[in-house]
Enzyme design. Sequence first.
Site, PDB file in Angstrom:
ATOM      1  N   TYR A 163      -1.036  12.657   6.580  1.00  0.00           N
ATOM      2  CA  TYR A 163      -0.954  12.099   8.212  1.00  0.00           C
ATOM      3  C   TYR A 163       0.867  11.950   8.878  1.00  0.00           C
ATOM      4  O   TYR A 163       1.347  12.276   7.235  1.00  0.00           O
ATOM      5  CB  TYR A 163      -1.369  10.529   7.525  1.00  0.00           C
ATOM      6  CG  TYR A 163      -2.679   9.774   7.468  1.00  0.00           C
ATOM      7  CD1 TYR A 163      -3.813  10.287   8.852  1.00  0.00           C
ATOM      8  CD2 TYR A 163      -3.161   8.460   7.085  1.00  0.00           C
ATOM      9  CE1 TYR A 163      -5.116  10.144   8.874  1.00  0.00           C
ATOM     10  CE2 TYR A 163      -3.844   8.322   7.621  1.00  0.00           C
ATOM     11  CZ  TYR A 163      -5.019   8.419   8.158  1.00  0.00           C
ATOM     12  OH  TYR A 163      -6.448   7.713   8.082  1.00  0.00           O
ATOM     13  N   TYR A 187       0.791  -1.427  -0.234  1.00  0.00           N
ATOM     14  CA  TYR A 187       0.116   0.257   0.227  1.00  0.00           C
ATOM     15  C   TYR A 187       0.500   1.551  -0.191  1.00  0.00           C
ATOM     16  O   TYR A 187       0.861   2.198  -0.877  1.00  0.00           O
ATOM     17  CB  TYR A 187      -1.011  -0.277   1.355  1.00  0.00           C
ATOM     18  CG  TYR A 187      -2.086   1.400   1.368  1.00  0.00           C
ATOM     19  CD1 TYR A 187      -2.521   1.409   0.058  1.00  0.00           C
ATOM     20  CD2 TYR A 187      -2.048   1.873   2.175  1.00  0.00           C
ATOM     21  CE1 TYR A 187      -3.272   2.922   0.074  1.00  0.00           C
ATOM     22  CE2 TYR A 187      -2.524   3.791   2.459  1.00  0.00           C
ATOM     23  CZ  TYR A 187      -3.414   3.720   1.090  1.00  0.00           C
ATOM     24  OH  TYR A 187      -4.439   4.704   1.670  1.00  0.00           O
ATOM     25  N   ARG A 233     -11.804  12.874   2.672  1.00  0.00           N
ATOM     26  CA  ARG A 233     -13.139  11.831   3.571  1.00  0.00           C
ATOM     27  C   ARG A 233     -14.543  11.391   2.897  1.00  0.00           C
ATOM     28  O   ARG A 233     -15.226  10.422   2.765  1.00  0.00           O
ATOM     29  CB  ARG A 233     -13.552  11.549   4.867  1.00  0.00           C
ATOM     30  CG  ARG A 233     -11.909  12.023   5.534  1.00  0.00           C
ATOM     31  CD  ARG A 233     -11.742  10.945   5.883  1.00  0.00           C
ATOM     32  NE  ARG A 233      -9.792  10.645   6.173  1.00  0.00           N
ATOM     33  CZ  ARG A 233      -9.384  10.175   6.798  1.00  0.00           C
ATOM     34  NH1 ARG A 233      -9.647   8.790   6.827  1.00  0.00           N
ATOM     35  NH2 ARG A 233      -8.781  10.520   7.714  1.00  0.00           N
ATOM     36  N   GLU A 238     -14.255  -2.217   6.876  1.00  0.00           N
ATOM     37  CA  GLU A 238     -14.099  -0.726   6.222  1.00  0.00           C
ATOM     38  C   GLU A 238     -15.166  -0.586   5.945  1.00  0.00           C
ATOM     39  O   GLU A 238     -16.591  -1.937   4.868  1.00  0.00           O
ATOM     40  CB  GLU A 238     -12.890  -0.742   5.587  1.00  0.00           C
ATOM     41  CG  GLU A 238     -13.049   0.788   4.900  1.00  0.00           C
ATOM     42  CD  GLU A 238     -11.525   1.316   4.371  1.00  0.00           C
ATOM     43  OE1 GLU A 238     -10.489   1.186   4.814  1.00  0.00           O
ATOM     44  OE2 GLU A 238     -11.745   1.619   3.160  1.00  0.00           O
ATOM     45  N   ARG A 255       1.238   7.116  -6.412  1.00  0.00           N
ATOM     46  CA  ARG A 255      -0.020   7.660  -7.035  1.00  0.00           C
ATOM     47  C   ARG A 255       0.561   9.340  -6.769  1.00  0.00           C
ATOM     48  O   ARG A 255      -0.373   9.762  -8.248  1.00  0.00           O
ATOM     49  CB  ARG A 255      -0.806   7.285  -6.540  1.00  0.00           C
ATOM     50  CG  ARG A 255      -2.061   8.529  -6.385  1.00  0.00           C
ATOM     51  CD  ARG A 255      -3.684   8.008  -5.496  1.00  0.00           C
ATOM     52  NE  ARG A 255      -3.071   7.932  -3.755  1.00  0.00           N
ATOM     53  CZ  ARG A 255      -3.965   7.265  -2.882  1.00  0.00           C
ATOM     54  NH1 ARG A 255      -5.345   7.159  -3.353  1.00  0.00           N
ATOM     55  NH2 ARG A 255      -3.489   7.219  -1.643  1.00  0.00           N
TER      56      ARG A 255
END
Length: 330
Positions: free
Chosen positions: A202, A141, A215, A322, A148
Amino acid sequence: MGTPIALDVRYEQRPASDILGNGSDVLAVFEFGRSPLDAVDPRHVPVALPQISEKAVVEVWRAAGPVESGKLKHINFVRGLDLSMGHIALNLAEFPGIREASYVAYRELQDFLGRSPHHWPLKIWNYIPGINEGEGDQECYREFCVGRAKALAEAYGDQPPMPAATAIGADAAEPALQVYFLAGALPGLNVENPRQVNAWQYPRQYSPRSPLFSRGTIMQVEQSRQFLISGTASVVGHETHHDNARDQVIESVRNVNSLLAEGKRLLGGDQPSLGDSGVLRVYVRTPEDLPSIRATLGEIIPDEMPRVYLHGDICRSDLLTEVDGIVNCP
């Protein structure tokens, strides 16, 4: 009669082929438990995550049409009057690693949006084989996030669009990285959750490059408003909370409700709710946790809201479940 919604999303118990063969308003048909490399039509989007413990369904997107479809490099796309869907499936055997594949996927996504009349990304879904494999910054990840970020930086500098997004892990044996997206002619309103640190802020401990998404995103087409909810887990601030599936799904729903309340604060009007207007996807790391997760959701979200349970890994190894979804605004 209420305001028509721009994107009609339903779970249907019909073969994908039957739906693809009919209707001029079908943007996409998502078939769970199949490699994205199996797509037979630009509107056909197989998803490698298997459905668990439910009657088999497909997820169908319909929008104002007629629709047209085509292909640009690796992107299969379908374009309606107001919205476009694009689907990328990259065979990882053709790339040195997930970082390079992620970079190509997002570079091509930006190229497509630049050529499309619907050039604003509204939500992006990423399904990543073996998402938790690898140690430290070599975790899959984290490598995906680096690829990305590089592609977005080349296209936009330090201010890329960051719509709603989901990132879930497929089985490590799945051969393809999958990215698909919804786009419109106008930007959505990105919404952040006051209970959580913004993903792009983060701390370094999570990745060399932070995840680039909001979000949630409120999509507005004429008088229709729909809240596109990002993948939402049991994270408060930036830290994982709870070590069991029941408490994690309760915290996840608490986060979604906080996000919906923030959307109401920004736009006014009635607050959308996790009720009977929209759909919900629930991702489950360990199928044995499904009974607890399903029972817990049944206690706090009306059964009238359609939902599907999919087997997939979450982007952190300590997260067990999730949720994401689409909530139609009143």
